[in-house]
Design an enzyme around this catalytic site. Structure first.
Site, PDB file in Angstrom:
ATOM      1  N   ARG A  39       0.823  -1.217   0.000  1.00  0.00           N
ATOM      2  CA  ARG A  39       0.000   0.000   0.000  1.00  0.00           C
ATOM      3  C   ARG A  39       0.855   1.264   0.000  1.00  0.00           C
ATOM      4  O   ARG A  39       0.480   2.281  -0.581  1.00  0.00           O
ATOM      5  CB  ARG A  39      -0.947   0.016   1.194  1.00  0.00           C
ATOM      6  CG  ARG A  39      -2.191  -0.794   0.949  1.00  0.00           C
ATOM      7  CD  ARG A  39      -3.191  -0.597   2.060  1.00  0.00           C
ATOM      8  NE  ARG A  39      -4.414  -1.321   1.741  1.00  0.00           N
ATOM      9  CZ  ARG A  39      -5.359  -1.612   2.616  1.00  0.00           C
ATOM     10  NH1 ARG A  39      -5.224  -1.248   3.878  1.00  0.00           N
ATOM     11  NH2 ARG A  39      -6.448  -2.247   2.231  1.00  0.00           N
ATOM     12  N   LYS A 200     -17.642 -18.307   2.403  1.00  0.00           N
ATOM     13  CA  LYS A 200     -19.087 -18.326   2.671  1.00  0.00           C
ATOM     14  C   LYS A 200     -19.926 -17.597   1.642  1.00  0.00           C
ATOM     15  O   LYS A 200     -19.572 -16.492   1.214  1.00  0.00           O
ATOM     16  CB  LYS A 200     -19.350 -17.693   4.033  1.00  0.00           C
ATOM     17  CG  LYS A 200     -18.890 -18.560   5.176  1.00  0.00           C
ATOM     18  CD  LYS A 200     -19.180 -17.856   6.476  1.00  0.00           C
ATOM     19  CE  LYS A 200     -18.982 -18.796   7.649  1.00  0.00           C
ATOM     20  NZ  LYS A 200     -19.160 -18.054   8.903  1.00  0.00           N
ATOM     21  N   GLY A 357      -8.124  -8.997   0.171  1.00  0.00           N
ATOM     22  CA  GLY A 357      -6.936  -9.443   0.900  1.00  0.00           C
ATOM     23  C   GLY A 357      -6.507 -10.869   0.578  1.00  0.00           C
ATOM     24  O   GLY A 357      -5.360 -11.124   0.202  1.00  0.00           O
ATOM     25  N   GLY A 380     -12.140  -4.411   1.748  1.00  0.00           N
ATOM     26  CA  GLY A 380     -13.560  -4.102   1.944  1.00  0.00           C
ATOM     27  C   GLY A 380     -14.131  -3.172   0.885  1.00  0.00           C
ATOM     28  O   GLY A 380     -15.255  -3.365   0.415  1.00  0.00           O
TER      29      GLY A 380
HETATM   30  C1  3PG Z   1      -8.661  -1.735   5.046  1.00  0.00           C
HETATM   31  O1  3PG Z   1      -7.583  -2.173   5.443  1.00  0.00           O
HETATM   32  O2  3PG Z   1      -9.520  -2.447   4.510  1.00  0.00           O
HETATM   33  C2  3PG Z   1      -8.899  -0.262   5.142  1.00  0.00           C
HETATM   34  O3  3PG Z   1      -7.736   0.394   5.558  1.00  0.00           O
HETATM   35  C3  3PG Z   1     -10.064   0.039   6.072  1.00  0.00           C
HETATM   36  O4  3PG Z   1      -9.777  -0.354   7.372  1.00  0.00           O
HETATM   37  P1  3PG Z   1     -10.977  -0.660   8.383  1.00  0.00           P
HETATM   38  O5  3PG Z   1     -11.597  -1.947   7.912  1.00  0.00           O
HETATM   39  O6  3PG Z   1     -10.355  -0.770   9.752  1.00  0.00           O
HETATM   40  O7  3PG Z   1     -11.956   0.473   8.282  1.00  0.00           O
END
Ligand code: 3PG
Ligand code: MG
Length: 399
Positions: A39, A200, A357, A380
């Site tokens: 990142r 899932k 991820g 996310g």
């Molecule tokens: C992530 O790593 O997905 C982003 O930096 C957001 O982090 P968070 O899920 O703690 O809001």
């Protein structure tokens, strides 16, 4: 949300201007050391550009999930050091992201200088998107650049609120992420395929529903494929599955059919009595899974079938592994499909966009990350985009 309304700082005279850059410095770290700098590497071109144009570059980010107050574990200090090393430029760190400590560090910045402000989540106002907190941060800068696509699904003060109080621009990484996703979903070269895996169905219902309306082939893998097999009347033994979601799977399949999206399922699978390193494994047809065994990967016949489906596609969007790739040999299905997709990308016949991820970890393990057309830096946020949701951090930049 009209994405064509996003503006960048291209052409602006930034000399001597204080630019607040929201980045996502939320990198994996252990014992005060960054363990994966991807990142950081991805935001460097944008930071260098601002610095070379004479801006005073002030980087804002959250790190981890602190409880609304400072703590050493979630300090950005080690990350700022790593960022400075990668940039090859001095990076100063302010011990707070608002108030006199931040002001002092920013006053000390020369044109082109770069500072990182301490974890924005050390203030409760960040996650509450408190307008007063946003204003306190805004006082430190002249303009706001959001380059944190991977945090754009959070409506927090520095990801969303700031865009309402300062002239707001989209950063280059954020633009790159959006154009890759639009190229795969909005104006793709058809036919298109999506690989959706992961453990899932329950966490991916909105993704499956949205993608089935957009792609021509929906290729299913991972634990969630087991629930699709159940829905087709196939016994899956001890495998991870969600029997209460069989009805939902039927709905997804009906909707996909109505939109001429073909759902592609495993034909053979790798089974084992336990999910453990060294436990014995075998490959069987999906209709032959014994009661005391669990499915942990797709088999070679399935991979060949998926590769064949992809051979008639021009675009592939990938989220989620096909098997339990963390433990050998259950990553083989994912790695084989990833290598095939990478080869097609190198040959110029397939556009490949991946994110999330686990997916990125699996592509890294297969050694093909660099071959894909685009690999997102987001988890996310990537998923919410695939769900067809509006990301608040991006929406705020289009108003
Ligand atoms: C992530 O790593 O997905 C982003 O930096 C957001 O982090 P968070 O899920 O703690 O809001
Ligand atoms: Mg997260």
């Amino acid at each position: 949300m009209n994405l064509d309304k996003l503006k960048t700082t291209d052409g602006l005279d930034l000399r001597g201007r204080r630019v607040l850059v929201r980045a996502d410095l939320n990198v994996p770290a252990k014992n005060g050391a960054v363990t994966d700098a991807t990142r950081l590497e991805r935001i460097i071109p944008g930071l260098r550009d601002l610095s070379s144009r004479g801006a005073k570059v002030i980087v804002l980010s959250h790190f981890g999930r602190p409880k609304g107050g400072p703590d050493t574990e979630n300090s950005l200090a080690p990350v700022a050091i790593e960022l400075g090393k990668l940039l090859g430029l001095p990076v100063s760190l302010a011990a707070d992201c608002v108030g006199p400590q931040a002001e002092a560090v920013i006053e000390g910045l020369a044109e082109g200088g770069i500072a990182v402000l301490e974890n924005t989540r050390f203030h409760k106002g960040e996650e509450k998107n408190d307008p007063e907190f946003a204003k306190a941060v805004a006082r430190l800068g002249d303009i706001f650049v959001n380059d944190a696509f991977s945090a754009a699904h959070r409506a927090h003060a520095t990801t969303e609120g700031l865009a309402h109080v300062l002239p707001a621009y989209a950063g280059p990484l954020l633009m790159e992420e959006i154009s890759a996703l639009r190229a795969a979903l909005e104006h793709p070269k058809r036919p298109t395929a999506a690989v959706v895996g992961g453990s899932k169905v329950s966490t991916k219902i909105p993704v499956l529903t949205n993608l089935s309306a957009k792609v021509d082939k929906l290729i299913i893998g991972g634990g969630m494929a087991n629930t699709f097999l159940l829905a087709g009347g196939v016994e899956v033994g001890k495998s991870l599955a969600e029997p209460d979601l069989v009805a939902t799977v039927h709905e997804i399949m009906r909707a996909a059919k109505a939109r001429s999206c073909e759902i592609v399922l495993p034909q053979d699978v790798v089974i084992s009595p336990r999910f453990e390193a060294g436990s014995p494994s075998a490959t069987v047809s999906t209709i032959e899974v014994p009661k005391d065994q669990m499915i942990l990967d797709v088999g070679p016949r399935t991979v060949a079938h998926y590769v064949d489906v992809l051979s008639r596609c021009n675009t592939l969007l990938w989220n989620g592994p096909l098997g339990a790739f963390e433990i050998a040999p259950f990553g083989e299905g994912t790695f084989a499909l990833a290598r095939a997709a990478a080869a097609r990308t190198r040959e110029g016949t397939l556009v490949t966009v991946a994110g999330g991820g686990d997916t990125v970890a699996a592509l890294n393990a297969a050694g093909v990350t660099g071959d894909f057309t685009y690999v997102s830096s987001a988890g996310g946020a990537f998923l919410e985009w695939l769900e067809g949701r509006e990301l608040p951090g991006i929406a705020a930049l289009t108003r």
